[in-house]
Design a protein around this motif. Structure first.
Motif, PDB file in Angstrom:
ATOM      1  N   SER A 158      34.889  29.730  47.773  1.00 28.34           N
ATOM      2  CA  SER A 158      35.010  29.383  49.184  1.00 28.34           C
ATOM      3  C   SER A 158      35.424  27.920  49.278  1.00 28.34           C
ATOM      4  O   SER A 158      34.740  27.057  48.722  1.00 28.34           O
ATOM      5  N   ILE A 159      36.543  27.667  49.958  1.00 28.84           N
ATOM      6  CA  ILE A 159      37.011  26.296  50.114  1.00 28.84           C
ATOM      7  C   ILE A 159      37.452  26.078  51.554  1.00 28.84           C
ATOM      8  O   ILE A 159      37.730  27.032  52.283  1.00 28.84           O
ATOM      9  N   GLU A 160      37.499  24.821  51.939  1.00 27.12           N
ATOM     10  CA  GLU A 160      37.934  24.486  53.289  1.00 27.12           C
ATOM     11  C   GLU A 160      38.773  23.219  53.262  1.00 27.12           C
ATOM     12  O   GLU A 160      38.667  22.398  52.347  1.00 27.12           O
ATOM     13  N   THR A 161      39.620  23.092  54.289  1.00 25.17           N
ATOM     14  CA  THR A 161      40.447  21.898  54.435  1.00 25.17           C
ATOM     15  C   THR A 161      40.902  21.802  55.883  1.00 25.17           C
ATOM     16  O   THR A 161      41.056  22.822  56.553  1.00 25.17           O
ATOM     17  N   ASP A 205      41.988  33.853  63.204  1.00 20.09           N
ATOM     18  CA  ASP A 205      42.409  32.569  63.753  1.00 20.09           C
ATOM     19  C   ASP A 205      41.745  32.394  65.113  1.00 20.09           C
ATOM     20  O   ASP A 205      42.254  32.845  66.139  1.00 20.09           O
ATOM     21  N   LEU A 206      40.587  31.765  65.113  1.00 22.22           N
ATOM     22  CA  LEU A 206      39.824  31.588  66.338  1.00 22.22           C
ATOM     23  C   LEU A 206      40.526  30.642  67.306  1.00 22.22           C
ATOM     24  O   LEU A 206      40.376  30.772  68.520  1.00 22.22           O
ATOM     25  N   ASP A 207      41.308  29.696  66.786  1.00 19.42           N
ATOM     26  CA  ASP A 207      42.027  28.750  67.636  1.00 19.42           C
ATOM     27  C   ASP A 207      43.066  29.452  68.503  1.00 19.42           C
ATOM     28  O   ASP A 207      43.346  29.022  69.619  1.00 19.42           O
ATOM     29  N   ARG A 208      43.660  30.528  67.984  1.00 18.96           N
ATOM     30  CA  ARG A 208      44.697  31.259  68.726  1.00 18.96           C
ATOM     31  C   ARG A 208      44.218  32.622  69.229  1.00 18.96           C
ATOM     32  O   ARG A 208      45.002  33.372  69.804  1.00 18.96           O
ATOM     33  N   GLY A 218      40.989  23.622  63.975  1.00 16.68           N
ATOM     34  CA  GLY A 218      41.917  22.945  63.087  1.00 16.68           C
ATOM     35  C   GLY A 218      41.501  22.887  61.631  1.00 16.68           C
ATOM     36  O   GLY A 218      42.103  22.174  60.836  1.00 16.68           O
ATOM     37  N   THR A 219      40.492  23.651  61.243  1.00 15.60           N
ATOM     38  CA  THR A 219      40.039  23.674  59.852  1.00 15.60           C
ATOM     39  C   THR A 219      40.230  25.069  59.275  1.00 15.60           C
ATOM     40  O   THR A 219      39.949  26.064  59.947  1.00 15.60           O
ATOM     41  N   LEU A 220      40.705  25.129  58.043  1.00 18.06           N
ATOM     42  CA  LEU A 220      40.895  26.388  57.339  1.00 18.06           C
ATOM     43  C   LEU A 220      39.703  26.617  56.425  1.00 18.06           C
ATOM     44  O   LEU A 220      39.338  25.730  55.648  1.00 18.06           O
ATOM     45  N   TYR A 221      39.106  27.813  56.529  1.00 13.59           N
ATOM     46  CA  TYR A 221      38.026  28.240  55.655  1.00 13.59           C
ATOM     47  C   TYR A 221      38.548  29.458  54.913  1.00 13.59           C
ATOM     48  O   TYR A 221      38.842  30.474  55.526  1.00 13.59           O
ATOM     49  N   LEU A 222      38.658  29.336  53.596  1.00  6.87           N
ATOM     50  CA  LEU A 222      39.268  30.406  52.819  1.00  6.87           C
ATOM     51  C   LEU A 222      38.306  30.900  51.748  1.00  6.87           C
ATOM     52  O   LEU A 222      37.754  30.101  50.995  1.00  6.87           O
ATOM     53  N   ASN A 223      38.132  32.214  51.710  1.00  4.34           N
ATOM     54  CA  ASN A 223      37.328  32.857  50.667  1.00  4.34           C
ATOM     55  C   ASN A 223      38.261  33.701  49.819  1.00  4.34           C
ATOM     56  O   ASN A 223      39.060  34.480  50.339  1.00  4.34           O
TER      57      ASN A 223
END
Length: 182
Positions: free
Chosen positions: A168-171, A16-19, A158-163
């Motif tokens: 691989s998807i993002e939202t 979590d780069l934002d936190r 504020g974007t989620l990148y999930l593998n």
């Protein structure tokens, strides 16, 4: 005879780069027979999005008076109450009286209707923050979901990148109201 819950084991490598929060999470989740797979993965995402050492899963659907996740103070008071889905607004109002912070991770096929009906009134609550996930993202996550799975989740701006395996998807994580709780 009632159907038993289905048990899932998840491993999440969280960045979590934002936190500035980096941790490997392991979770065992029980999926109640009335719970959708989308809601199950939304609960796991809520655990990762708002992770702290004190945050734990509750009995969830099978314990109506408890949230999906919570963090308690050493004296037993509820510091953080997290709901997932589209709960009755009265449940959130009641939770806001009993917890220091309340977070809703809104998701579901009728989210836009729920938002237009309830968000204006709920937005006035000072200790409530509402975030949302797109239903299409959750549907894509549950495609091929096994009883044991591993995710690599990166959150930035504020974007989620999930593998997950070869997928691989993002939202975006949509903040609908309240103070930033992340």
């Amino acid at each position: 005879m009632a159907q038993p819950a289905t048990v899932y084991r998840a491993s999440v490598q969280l960045s979590d780069l934002d936190r500035n929060h980096y941790v490997d999470l392991s979770a065992t989740l029980a999926r109640h027979p009335s719970e959708t797979a989308e809601r199950l993965v939304a609960r796991l995402l809520a655990f990762a999005l708002f992770h702290s050492d004190e945050l734990t899963f509750t009995k969830g659907v099978s314990a109506g008076a408890e949230p999906d996740l919570w963090a308690k103070e050493p004296d037993g008071r509820i510091a953080l109450w997290i709901e997932v889905g589209l709960p009755d607004p009265e449940r959130l109002i009641k939770a806001s009286r009993h917890a220091g912070r309340v977070i809703l991770l809104a998701c579901g096929p009728n989210r836009w209707r729920w938002e237009s009906a309830h968000l204006p009134a709920l937005g006035r609550m000072k200790n409530l923050s509402v975030y949302a996930l797109e239903q299409e993202f959750l549907q894509e996550l549950v495609t091929g979901l096994g009883r044991s799975f591993q995710w690599t989740l990166t959150i930035t701006e504020g974007t989620l990148y999930l593998n997950s395996g070869t997928t691989s998807i993002e939202t975006p994580l949509l903040k609908l109201c309240g103070e930033d709780a992340r």
